[in-house]
Motif scaffolding. Structure first.
Motif, short mmCIF file in Angstrom:
data_model
loop_
_atom_site.label_atom_id
_atom_site.label_comp_id
_atom_site.label_asym_id
_atom_site.label_seq_id
_atom_site.Cartn_x
_atom_site.Cartn_y
_atom_site.Cartn_z
N GLY A 60 0.61 -1.08 -0.07
CA GLY A 60 0.14 0.12 0.09
C GLY A 60 0.90 1.03 -0.06
O GLY A 60 2.25 1.17 0.34
N GLU A 61 0.29 2.40 -0.34
CA GLU A 61 1.02 3.61 -0.44
C GLU A 61 0.74 4.58 0.39
O GLU A 61 -0.69 4.89 0.40
CB GLU A 61 1.20 4.28 -1.97
N MET A 62 1.31 5.36 1.18
CA MET A 62 0.98 6.60 1.82
C MET A 62 -0.34 6.27 2.74
O MET A 62 -1.30 7.09 2.64
CB MET A 62 0.72 7.96 1.22
N ILE A 63 -0.31 5.28 3.61
CA ILE A 63 -1.49 4.87 4.27
C ILE A 63 -1.62 5.67 5.62
O ILE A 63 -0.50 6.06 6.21
CB ILE A 63 -1.22 3.37 4.78
N LYS A 64 -2.74 6.25 5.79
CA LYS A 64 -3.32 7.11 6.89
C LYS A 64 -3.61 6.29 8.18
O LYS A 64 -3.86 5.14 8.17
CB LYS A 64 -4.36 8.18 6.64
N GLU A 65 -3.33 7.13 9.45
CA GLU A 65 -4.01 6.42 10.51
C GLU A 65 -5.12 5.95 10.79
O GLU A 65 -5.36 5.24 11.67
CB GLU A 65 -3.53 7.37 11.71
N SER A 66 -6.08 6.50 9.88
CA SER A 66 -7.58 6.20 9.76
C SER A 66 -7.63 4.91 9.02
O SER A 66 -8.99 4.52 9.03
CB SER A 66 -8.29 7.42 9.11
N ALA A 67 -6.61 4.27 8.78
CA ALA A 67 -6.98 3.00 7.80
C ALA A 67 -7.65 1.98 8.69
O ALA A 67 -7.08 1.85 9.89
CB ALA A 67 -5.70 2.54 7.28
N PRO A 68 -8.12 1.01 8.20
CA PRO A 68 -8.77 0.02 8.96
C PRO A 68 -7.74 -0.89 9.69
O PRO A 68 -6.79 -1.25 9.21
CB PRO A 68 -9.64 -0.87 8.08
N LEU A 69 -8.23 -1.30 10.87
CA LEU A 69 -7.30 -2.30 11.71
C LEU A 69 -7.45 -3.72 11.28
O LEU A 69 -8.25 -4.25 12.07
CB LEU A 69 -7.11 -1.95 13.16
N ASN A 70 -6.69 -4.14 10.34
CA ASN A 70 -7.06 -5.57 10.08
C ASN A 70 -6.10 -6.57 10.45
O ASN A 70 -5.66 -7.48 9.27
CB ASN A 70 -7.53 -5.52 8.59
N LEU A 219 5.42 -0.65 0.67
CA LEU A 219 4.57 -0.21 1.99
C LEU A 219 4.87 0.85 2.65
O LEU A 219 6.13 0.93 3.06
CB LEU A 219 4.66 -1.61 2.72
N THR A 220 4.11 2.04 2.33
CA THR A 220 4.56 3.23 2.82
C THR A 220 3.45 3.87 3.52
O THR A 220 2.27 3.69 3.30
CB THR A 220 5.02 4.29 1.63
N PHE A 221 3.66 4.77 4.71
CA PHE A 221 2.84 5.34 5.47
C PHE A 221 2.98 6.90 5.48
O PHE A 221 4.14 7.41 5.43
CB PHE A 221 2.91 4.65 6.88
N ASP A 222 1.79 7.50 5.44
CA ASP A 222 1.85 8.92 5.73
C ASP A 222 2.12 9.30 6.95
O ASP A 222 1.35 9.09 8.04
CB ASP A 222 0.25 9.34 5.24
N THR A 223 2.99 10.28 7.17
CA THR A 223 3.27 11.10 8.39
C THR A 223 3.01 12.56 8.29
O THR A 223 3.65 13.11 9.40
CB THR A 223 4.86 10.76 8.79
N GLY A 224 2.14 12.83 7.59
CA GLY A 224 1.86 14.47 7.46
C GLY A 224 1.30 14.71 9.02
O GLY A 224 1.34 15.97 9.33
N TRP A 232 7.08 17.32 13.76
CA TRP A 232 7.92 16.14 13.56
C TRP A 232 8.74 16.29 12.33
O TRP A 232 8.38 16.58 11.18
CB TRP A 232 7.16 14.95 13.24
N LYS A 233 10.21 16.37 12.69
CA LYS A 233 11.19 16.81 11.43
C LYS A 233 12.33 15.53 11.53
O LYS A 233 13.43 15.98 12.16
CB LYS A 233 11.81 18.17 11.91
N PRO A 234 12.02 14.47 10.99
CA PRO A 234 13.03 13.49 11.11
C PRO A 234 14.11 13.80 10.29
O PRO A 234 13.94 14.38 9.00
CB PRO A 234 12.17 12.04 10.83
N ASN A 235 15.28 13.11 10.41
CA ASN A 235 16.24 12.90 9.49
C ASN A 235 15.98 12.09 8.51
O ASN A 235 15.26 11.02 8.55
CB ASN A 235 17.41 12.82 10.36
#
Length: 248
Positions: A60-70, A219-224, A232-235
């Motif tokens: 999946g791409e840029m998955i948000k925190e609101s995605a279903p917990l499956n 598999l990527t996740f949105d950290t916006g 949040w300002k990660p290296n």
């Protein structure tokens, strides 16, 4: 008591017995309940280190925190249960609570697949699966540690903590290989898939189908949300890999 930071959890192994499967629930669910019930004083801030495994996703791409917990693994399901227990307790006791869902965690001695890649590269037996164009979200352990003390005046909630620029597998393994003067070679998918099936049957074999799937898919996740609400300002994880030797 001002703070409680809960990061205890078994991880990075595939359970093969009922007892091993139960161990995730013993620590993540029962252990969390005992921790909360054992507190003699209600803290002002509670931080729980969770995982993106709660979504049960392999791609999946840029998955948000609101995605279903499956979640479909003992690790993922037990983390979902722990999150629910903590959120109920936090509401009842009016505790400011942060739940951080982390992807692949990177440091000088990382666990899991990154360590396996570094070990294979060090032994000069690593081969990339296909072109390595699939992307992965990662986060530096030191960035997570740096953020936590800054949470006192931040909005509580559930957040992904990731490098906002996911890296391709080819970028990741090439960066690690550069520390060992090793040039990564590529293998077609079929031989790796067949070898992985052997690993499904033989414990401690270098690869198995689950590892291959994780390494092959994006598999990527949105950290916006963390960027806008927590500052949040990660290296760059990729820059870290280019400039630090990964031990295994």
């Amino acid at each position: 008591m001002d703070w409680v930071i809960h990061a205890a959890s078994p991880a990075h192994f595939i359970p093969k017995t009922a007892a091993e499967k139960q161990s995730f629930f013993d620590v993540n669910v029962i252990g969390t309940e005992r921790l909360l019930n054992g507190l003699t004083e209600i803290p002002k801030i509670f931080v729980y280190i969770s995982t993106v495994a709660v979504y049960g996703l392999e791609e999946g791409e840029m998955i948000k925190e609101s995605a279903p917990l499956n979640a479909d693994t003992p690790y993922g399901r037990s983390k979902v249960e722990a999150e629910n227990i903590i959120q109920d307790w936090a509401r009842e006791n009016e505790v400011k609570t942060f739940i951080f869902r982390l992807p692949l965690v990177v440091g000088e001695n990382p666990p899991g697949n990154l360590s396996a890649i570094a070990k294979a590269i060090k032994k000069k037996i690593y081969f990339r699966i296909g072109k390595g164009e699939n992307k992965k979200s990662m986060v530096l352990a030191e960035d997570v540690a740096y953020l936590i003390p800054q949470l006192e005046d931040k909005k509580p909630g559930i957040y992904h903590l990731c490098d906002p620029h996911p890296s391709c597998l080819s970028e990741i393994d090439s960066s690690i290989a550069s520390q060992y003067a090793f040039k990564v070679k590529t293998l077609p998918d079929l031989p790796i898939t067949l070898a992985a099936k052997i690993g499904d049957l033989i414990p401690f074999f270098p690869i198995n189908s689950l590892k291959v799937k994780k390494l092959s898919n994006t598999l990527t996740f949105d950290t916006g949300k963390a960027i806008s609400e927590l500052g949040w300002k990660p290296n760059s994880v990729l820059e870290f890999l280019k400039n630090n030797t990964i031990t295994s």
